[in-house]
Design a protein around this motif. Sequence first.
Motif, PDB file in Angstrom:
ATOM      1  N   ILE A   1       0.862  -1.175   0.000  1.00 11.39           N
ATOM      2  CA  ILE A   1       0.000   0.000   0.000  1.00 11.39           C
ATOM      3  C   ILE A   1       0.901   1.228   0.000  1.00 11.39           C
ATOM      4  O   ILE A   1       2.026   1.198   0.504  1.00 11.39           O
ATOM      5  CB  ILE A   1      -0.962   0.033   1.203  1.00 11.39           C
ATOM      6  CG1 ILE A   1      -0.189   0.095   2.517  1.00 11.39           C
ATOM      7  CG2 ILE A   1      -1.906  -1.137   1.190  1.00 11.39           C
ATOM      8  CD1 ILE A   1      -1.037   0.478   3.700  1.00 11.39           C
ATOM      9  N   ILE A   2       0.433   2.303  -0.596  1.00 11.51           N
ATOM     10  CA  ILE A   2       1.185   3.539  -0.697  1.00 11.51           C
ATOM     11  C   ILE A   2       0.590   4.556   0.272  1.00 11.51           C
ATOM     12  O   ILE A   2      -0.622   4.793   0.274  1.00 11.51           O
ATOM     13  CB  ILE A   2       1.142   4.111  -2.131  1.00 11.51           C
ATOM     14  CG1 ILE A   2       1.664   3.075  -3.128  1.00 11.51           C
ATOM     15  CG2 ILE A   2       1.917   5.411  -2.232  1.00 11.51           C
ATOM     16  CD1 ILE A   2       3.109   2.695  -2.948  1.00 11.51           C
ATOM     17  N   VAL A   3       1.445   5.168   1.095  1.00  7.16           N
ATOM     18  CA  VAL A   3       1.039   6.229   2.009  1.00  7.16           C
ATOM     19  C   VAL A   3       1.648   7.512   1.464  1.00  7.16           C
ATOM     20  O   VAL A   3       2.869   7.648   1.425  1.00  7.16           O
ATOM     21  CB  VAL A   3       1.532   5.948   3.444  1.00  7.16           C
ATOM     22  CG1 VAL A   3       1.117   7.062   4.378  1.00  7.16           C
ATOM     23  CG2 VAL A   3       1.029   4.610   3.928  1.00  7.16           C
ATOM     24  N   PHE A   4       0.819   8.443   1.040  1.00  9.88           N
ATOM     25  CA  PHE A   4       1.299   9.683   0.430  1.00  9.88           C
ATOM     26  C   PHE A   4       0.705  10.871   1.167  1.00  9.88           C
ATOM     27  O   PHE A   4      -0.511  11.004   1.295  1.00  9.88           O
ATOM     28  CB  PHE A   4       0.898   9.735  -1.050  1.00  9.88           C
ATOM     29  CG  PHE A   4       1.469  10.916  -1.770  1.00  9.88           C
ATOM     30  CD1 PHE A   4       2.813  10.970  -2.083  1.00  9.88           C
ATOM     31  CD2 PHE A   4       0.658  11.976  -2.123  1.00  9.88           C
ATOM     32  CE1 PHE A   4       3.356  12.055  -2.750  1.00  9.88           C
ATOM     33  CE2 PHE A   4       1.189  13.082  -2.787  1.00  9.88           C
ATOM     34  CZ  PHE A   4       2.534  13.115  -3.106  1.00  9.88           C
ATOM     35  N   LYS A   5       1.586  11.719   1.690  1.00  9.03           N
ATOM     36  CA  LYS A   5       1.155  12.919   2.394  1.00  9.03           C
ATOM     37  C   LYS A   5       1.656  14.129   1.621  1.00  9.03           C
ATOM     38  O   LYS A   5       2.756  14.091   1.069  1.00  9.03           O
ATOM     39  CB  LYS A   5       1.747  12.970   3.800  1.00  9.03           C
ATOM     40  CG  LYS A   5       1.390  11.821   4.697  1.00  9.03           C
ATOM     41  CD  LYS A   5       2.094  12.001   6.022  1.00  9.03           C
ATOM     42  CE  LYS A   5       1.941  10.790   6.895  1.00  9.03           C
ATOM     43  NZ  LYS A   5       2.686  10.952   8.155  1.00  9.03           N
ATOM     44  N   TYR A   6       0.863  15.187   1.619  1.00 15.87           N
ATOM     45  CA  TYR A   6       1.343  16.434   1.032  1.00 15.87           C
ATOM     46  C   TYR A   6       0.570  17.600   1.616  1.00 15.87           C
ATOM     47  O   TYR A   6      -0.520  17.440   2.143  1.00 15.87           O
ATOM     48  CB  TYR A   6       1.211  16.417  -0.488  1.00 15.87           C
ATOM     49  CG  TYR A   6      -0.155  16.767  -1.009  1.00 15.87           C
ATOM     50  CD1 TYR A   6      -0.421  18.041  -1.500  1.00 15.87           C
ATOM     51  CD2 TYR A   6      -1.182  15.844  -1.004  1.00 15.87           C
ATOM     52  CE1 TYR A   6      -1.667  18.371  -1.969  1.00 15.87           C
ATOM     53  CE2 TYR A   6      -2.429  16.161  -1.474  1.00 15.87           C
ATOM     54  CZ  TYR A   6      -2.666  17.432  -1.953  1.00 15.87           C
ATOM     55  OH  TYR A   6      -3.904  17.757  -2.416  1.00 15.87           O
TER      56      TYR A   6
ATOM     57  N   ASP B   1       5.200  22.849  -0.850  1.00 13.97           N
ATOM     58  CA  ASP B   1       6.286  22.032  -1.381  1.00 13.97           C
ATOM     59  C   ASP B   1       6.651  20.893  -0.419  1.00 13.97           C
ATOM     60  O   ASP B   1       7.818  20.588  -0.221  1.00 13.97           O
ATOM     61  CB  ASP B   1       7.512  22.885  -1.714  1.00 13.97           C
ATOM     62  CG  ASP B   1       8.491  22.143  -2.617  1.00 13.97           C
ATOM     63  OD1 ASP B   1       8.037  21.270  -3.390  1.00 13.97           O
ATOM     64  OD2 ASP B   1       9.707  22.395  -2.546  1.00 13.97           O
ATOM     65  N   TYR B   2       5.649  20.297   0.222  1.00 11.41           N
ATOM     66  CA  TYR B   2       5.882  19.168   1.118  1.00 11.41           C
ATOM     67  C   TYR B   2       5.211  17.933   0.535  1.00 11.41           C
ATOM     68  O   TYR B   2       4.002  17.926   0.292  1.00 11.41           O
ATOM     69  CB  TYR B   2       5.292  19.463   2.510  1.00 11.41           C
ATOM     70  CG  TYR B   2       5.269  18.251   3.422  1.00 11.41           C
ATOM     71  CD1 TYR B   2       6.432  17.783   4.017  1.00 11.41           C
ATOM     72  CD2 TYR B   2       4.090  17.565   3.667  1.00 11.41           C
ATOM     73  CE1 TYR B   2       6.414  16.669   4.841  1.00 11.41           C
ATOM     74  CE2 TYR B   2       4.058  16.445   4.480  1.00 11.41           C
ATOM     75  CZ  TYR B   2       5.228  16.005   5.064  1.00 11.41           C
ATOM     76  OH  TYR B   2       5.202  14.898   5.871  1.00 11.41           O
ATOM     77  N   ARG B   3       6.018  16.919   0.269  1.00  4.00           N
ATOM     78  CA  ARG B   3       5.512  15.651  -0.220  1.00  4.00           C
ATOM     79  C   ARG B   3       6.275  14.524   0.478  1.00  4.00           C
ATOM     80  O   ARG B   3       7.489  14.591   0.616  1.00  4.00           O
ATOM     81  CB  ARG B   3       5.689  15.519  -1.732  1.00  4.00           C
ATOM     82  CG  ARG B   3       4.645  16.270  -2.522  1.00  4.00           C
ATOM     83  CD  ARG B   3       5.217  16.824  -3.813  1.00  4.00           C
ATOM     84  NE  ARG B   3       4.247  17.497  -4.655  1.00  4.00           N
ATOM     85  CZ  ARG B   3       3.597  18.605  -4.341  1.00  4.00           C
ATOM     86  NH1 ARG B   3       3.760  19.157  -3.169  1.00  4.00           N
ATOM     87  NH2 ARG B   3       2.764  19.161  -5.194  1.00  4.00           N
ATOM     88  N   ASN B   4       5.538  13.494   0.907  1.00  2.57           N
ATOM     89  CA  ASN B   4       6.158  12.374   1.605  1.00  2.57           C
ATOM     90  C   ASN B   4       5.477  11.090   1.117  1.00  2.57           C
ATOM     91  O   ASN B   4       4.276  10.920   1.300  1.00  2.57           O
ATOM     92  CB  ASN B   4       5.968  12.549   3.114  1.00  2.57           C
ATOM     93  CG  ASN B   4       6.749  11.544   3.913  1.00  2.57           C
ATOM     94  OD1 ASN B   4       7.378  10.670   3.348  1.00  2.57           O
ATOM     95  ND2 ASN B   4       6.702  11.671   5.228  1.00  2.57           N
TER      96      ASN B   4
END
Length: 99
Positions: A68-73, A78-81
């Motif tokens: 599974i992919i956990v994507f935060k922004y 300009d914040y991406r994780n």
Amino acid sequence: MYAIIKTGGKQYMVEQGDKILVEKLNAAEGDTVNVEVVAVSDNGDVKTGVVAGKVTAKVLSHGKGKKIIVFKYKAKKDYRNKKGHRQPFTELEIQSIQA
């Protein structure tokens, strides 16, 4: 005859011969393990509690689940994780249920 067992913080309804995937256990492949029993039903007679019964299971294999992919922004900052996760599991085969 079926039993409700508890392992890894989850409960499963199982019968003899069932194969289930549970949270990873510290047991080698081929070992037999005793699983905590919540309730046992034998022909409509339901027993609950600590002395409800005994369930033995055989460890068939260990593995990892689907990724599974956990994507935060945060917008406009300009914040991406981005992180991936694969949950480890153990496959069990229920050998016997004793009421």
